[in-house]
Design a protein around this motif. Structure first.
Motif, PDB file in Angstrom:
ATOM      1  N   ARG A   1      -8.672  -0.127  53.658  1.00 26.96           N
ATOM      2  CA  ARG A   1      -8.945  -1.558  53.832  1.00 26.96           C
ATOM      3  C   ARG A   1      -8.106  -2.442  52.910  1.00 26.96           C
ATOM      4  O   ARG A   1      -7.813  -3.593  53.251  1.00 26.96           O
ATOM      5  N   HIS A   2      -7.697  -1.924  51.761  1.00 30.32           N
ATOM      6  CA  HIS A   2      -7.107  -2.791  50.741  1.00 30.32           C
ATOM      7  C   HIS A   2      -5.716  -2.382  50.271  1.00 30.32           C
ATOM      8  O   HIS A   2      -5.174  -3.029  49.375  1.00 30.32           O
ATOM      9  N   HIS A   3      -5.124  -1.345  50.847  1.00 29.10           N
ATOM     10  CA  HIS A   3      -3.892  -0.833  50.245  1.00 29.10           C
ATOM     11  C   HIS A   3      -2.754  -1.855  50.233  1.00 29.10           C
ATOM     12  O   HIS A   3      -1.945  -1.864  49.303  1.00 29.10           O
ATOM     13  N   ASP A   4      -2.704  -2.736  51.220  1.00 27.99           N
ATOM     14  CA  ASP A   4      -1.625  -3.737  51.225  1.00 27.99           C
ATOM     15  C   ASP A   4      -1.769  -4.711  50.059  1.00 27.99           C
ATOM     16  O   ASP A   4      -0.779  -5.018  49.372  1.00 27.99           O
ATOM     17  N   GLU A   5      -2.973  -5.191  49.807  1.00 30.64           N
ATOM     18  CA  GLU A   5      -3.151  -6.114  48.689  1.00 30.64           C
ATOM     19  C   GLU A   5      -3.022  -5.387  47.360  1.00 30.64           C
ATOM     20  O   GLU A   5      -2.474  -5.927  46.396  1.00 30.64           O
ATOM     21  N   TRP A   6      -3.475  -4.123  47.284  1.00 26.88           N
ATOM     22  CA  TRP A   6      -3.316  -3.361  46.052  1.00 26.88           C
ATOM     23  C   TRP A   6      -1.838  -3.163  45.718  1.00 26.88           C
ATOM     24  O   TRP A   6      -1.446  -3.213  44.557  1.00 26.88           O
TER      25      TRP A   6
ATOM     26  N   ALA B   1       0.555  -5.069  46.102  1.00 30.52           N
ATOM     27  CA  ALA B   1       1.191  -6.290  45.582  1.00 30.52           C
ATOM     28  C   ALA B   1       0.705  -6.652  44.181  1.00 30.52           C
ATOM     29  O   ALA B   1       1.208  -7.613  43.581  1.00 30.52           O
ATOM     30  N   MET B   2      -0.258  -5.922  43.645  1.00 30.30           N
ATOM     31  CA  MET B   2      -0.857  -6.286  42.357  1.00 30.30           C
ATOM     32  C   MET B   2      -0.082  -5.704  41.181  1.00 30.30           C
ATOM     33  O   MET B   2       0.410  -4.573  41.251  1.00 30.30           O
ATOM     34  N   PRO B   3       0.010  -6.447  40.064  1.00 34.00           N
ATOM     35  CA  PRO B   3       0.487  -5.833  38.825  1.00 34.00           C
ATOM     36  C   PRO B   3      -0.521  -4.811  38.320  1.00 34.00           C
ATOM     37  O   PRO B   3      -1.691  -4.810  38.726  1.00 34.00           O
ATOM     38  N   GLY B   4      -0.073  -3.942  37.420  1.00 30.31           N
ATOM     39  CA  GLY B   4      -0.896  -2.817  36.996  1.00 30.31           C
ATOM     40  C   GLY B   4      -2.249  -3.192  36.442  1.00 30.31           C
ATOM     41  O   GLY B   4      -3.272  -2.600  36.799  1.00 30.31           O
ATOM     42  N   ASP B   5      -2.304  -4.198  35.554  1.00 25.40           N
ATOM     43  CA  ASP B   5      -3.585  -4.536  34.938  1.00 25.40           C
ATOM     44  C   ASP B   5      -4.577  -5.073  35.960  1.00 25.40           C
ATOM     45  O   ASP B   5      -5.777  -4.786  35.899  1.00 25.40           O
ATOM     46  N   ALA B   6      -4.080  -5.844  36.938  1.00 27.30           N
ATOM     47  CA  ALA B   6      -4.961  -6.350  37.997  1.00 27.30           C
ATOM     48  C   ALA B   6      -5.424  -5.219  38.904  1.00 27.30           C
ATOM     49  O   ALA B   6      -6.574  -5.205  39.364  1.00 27.30           O
ATOM     50  N   LEU B   7      -4.543  -4.257  39.168  1.00 28.33           N
ATOM     51  CA  LEU B   7      -4.910  -3.125  40.021  1.00 28.33           C
ATOM     52  C   LEU B   7      -5.992  -2.271  39.372  1.00 28.33           C
ATOM     53  O   LEU B   7      -6.912  -1.804  40.047  1.00 28.33           O
ATOM     54  N   VAL B   8      -5.915  -2.085  38.056  1.00 29.82           N
ATOM     55  CA  VAL B   8      -6.964  -1.338  37.351  1.00 29.82           C
ATOM     56  C   VAL B   8      -8.324  -1.992  37.581  1.00 29.82           C
ATOM     57  O   VAL B   8      -9.321  -1.303  37.853  1.00 29.82           O
ATOM     58  N   LYS B   9      -8.391  -3.315  37.498  1.00 31.33           N
ATOM     59  CA  LYS B   9      -9.656  -4.018  37.731  1.00 31.33           C
ATOM     60  C   LYS B   9     -10.102  -3.906  39.182  1.00 31.33           C
ATOM     61  O   LYS B   9     -11.286  -3.693  39.469  1.00 31.33           O
ATOM     62  N   ALA B  10      -9.159  -4.034  40.112  1.00 31.16           N
ATOM     63  CA  ALA B  10      -9.507  -3.989  41.532  1.00 31.16           C
ATOM     64  C   ALA B  10     -10.063  -2.621  41.924  1.00 31.16           C
ATOM     65  O   ALA B  10     -11.031  -2.526  42.694  1.00 31.16           O
ATOM     66  N   LEU B  11      -9.485  -1.568  41.407  1.00 32.64           N
ATOM     67  CA  LEU B  11      -9.938  -0.226  41.765  1.00 32.64           C
ATOM     68  C   LEU B  11     -11.364   0.036  41.309  1.00 32.64           C
ATOM     69  O   LEU B  11     -12.095   0.820  41.925  1.00 32.64           O
ATOM     70  N   GLN B  12     -11.782  -0.623  40.250  1.00 33.24           N
ATOM     71  CA  GLN B  12     -13.133  -0.391  39.733  1.00 33.24           C
ATOM     72  C   GLN B  12     -14.217  -1.011  40.609  1.00 33.24           C
ATOM     73  O   GLN B  12     -15.413  -0.765  40.379  1.00 33.24           O
ATOM     74  N   ALA B  13     -13.816  -1.769  41.621  1.00 32.71           N
ATOM     75  CA  ALA B  13     -14.791  -2.266  42.600  1.00 32.71           C
ATOM     76  C   ALA B  13     -15.188  -1.176  43.596  1.00 32.71           C
ATOM     77  O   ALA B  13     -16.161  -1.332  44.331  1.00 32.71           O
TER      78      ALA B  13
END
Length: 263
Positions: free
Chosen positions: A155-160, A162-174
Motif C-alpha cells: 500500500r505504501h511502497h511508492d511514498e516510502w 520518496a522518504m529520507p531515511g529518518d522519515a522512513l524510520v518513523k513511517a515504518l513504525q506505523a
C-alpha cells in the motif's frame, strides 16, 4: 562485509539483489563485477566505510586500533526495501545465526531463483502464504509481522521510496509489529546510513567491548547510545558500520577463496 543473510558464503560469497529496474548477481571479489540477470538500470551501490575518517575523533585506543586494522570496508547497499524489511523482521528477538538460517530457509522454500541464488519472496507471496507454510519453516511467530509488513509495503511502497531515511524510520513504525529497532535496522540496510541503525543495541555493545575489552563500556542501551554518539561526533554512521563489520569478521571464519574480500 557479509553481514546480510542473503549472501551465499560457499564456495564464493554470492548474492542476488533486486533493484527498482533489474536483478543483479554480485560476487564478493576484489573487483566489483555485478552481473545483470534481468531488466536494466544501474548496478547496486557499494558503500565504503573508511577507518581513516575516524582519526579526527577521540576513540578509546583499543577500539581505534581494532577498526583501523580493518582498512576500508565495502558493504553492498540493499536496494530492495522489501528485502530489508523481511531481514529485519526475521532478526527480531532471535540470535543472528538463527536468523540467517531462517532467512535462508524462507528463500530456498518460497523465493524466486535468480541464476543459482534465491531472492526473498515478494510481498504478494508472503501475504498469500498459508499459516501451515510458516509452521513448516519454523516461522509461526514471524507470520503476523511479515504479513502485516507485506500488506503495508504493497500500500505504501511508492511514498516510502520518496522518504529520507529518518522519515522512513518513523513511517515504518506505523506498521504493526515494527518497532524502533526493526525500522532502524531495515533503513540502515537500505540506505547505507548507519547513523540510523539502533546503535545502542546488543550487537554494537558486544563488538565494541570485544574489540576494546580494556575500556569500561556501559551495559545498558540508553547509556551506551549516548556515549557512542558523543564518541562518534560527525562520524556516527562510519563508527557504527565499522564496529559491526569488525564483529562480522570475528563471529565466523571467512570462506576460503582466493578472490574473497572480507569484510
Amino acid at each position: 562485509m557479509l553481514d546480510h543473510p542473503g549472501w551465499e558464503l560457499l564456495p564464493q560469497p554470492t548474492r542476488a539483489l533486486r533493484t527498482p529496474t533489474g536483478t543483479w548477481l554480485i560476487r564478493a571479489t576484489e573487483h566489483y563485477t555485478p552481473v545483470l540477470l534481468g531488466g536494466g538500470g544501474t548496478a547496486p551501490h557499494l558503500d565504503i566505510y573508511d577507518p581513516a575518517d575516524l582519526r579526527d575523533i577521540s576513540l578509546p585506543a583499543g577500539l581505534a586500533g581494532a577498526l583501523d586494522a580493518l582498512g576500508p570496508v565495502r558493504r553492498l547497499r540493499n536496494t530492495d526495501l522489501w528485502d530489508a524489511l523481511v531481514t529485519a523482521i526475521i532478526r527480531q528477538v532471535i540470535r543472528a545465526g538463527q536468523a540467517r538460517t531462517m532467512y535462508r530457509a524462507l528463500l530456498n522454500a518460497e523465493g524466486p531463483r535468480a541464476g543459482t541464488i534465491c531472492l526473498a519472496p515478494v510481498a504478494e507471496q508472503i501475504l498469500a502464504m498459508p499459516e501451515q507454510s510458516f509452521n513448516m519453516l519454523g516461522m509461526a511467530f514471524k507470520r503476523r509481522p511479515l504479513q502485516a509488513a507485506a500488506d503495508a509495503y504493497l500500500r505504501h511502497h511508492d511514498e516510502w521510496a520518496a522518504m529520507p531515511g529518518d522519515a522512513l524510520v518513523k513511517a515504518l513504525q506505523a506498521v504493526p509489529r515494527i518497532g524502533p529497532w526493526t525500522a532502524g535496522a531495515a533503513v540502515a540496510d537500505h540506505t547505507g546510513d548507519f547513523s540510523i541503525y539502533p546503535y545502542g543495541d546488543l550487537a554494537v555493545r558486544t563488538w565494541a567491548a570485544r574489540a576494546d575489552p580494556a575500556s569500561a563500556w556501559p551495559d545498558d542501551e540508553t547509556t551506551f547510545a549516548a556515549l557512542w554518539r558523543e564518541l562518534a561526533g560527525p562520524h556516527l554512521s562510519t563508527l557504527t558500520a565499522l564496529t559491526l563489520a569488525w564483529g562480522d569478521q570475528h563471529v565466523r571464519k571467512p570462506p576460503a577463496h582466493p578472490d574473497t574480500t572480507v569484510p
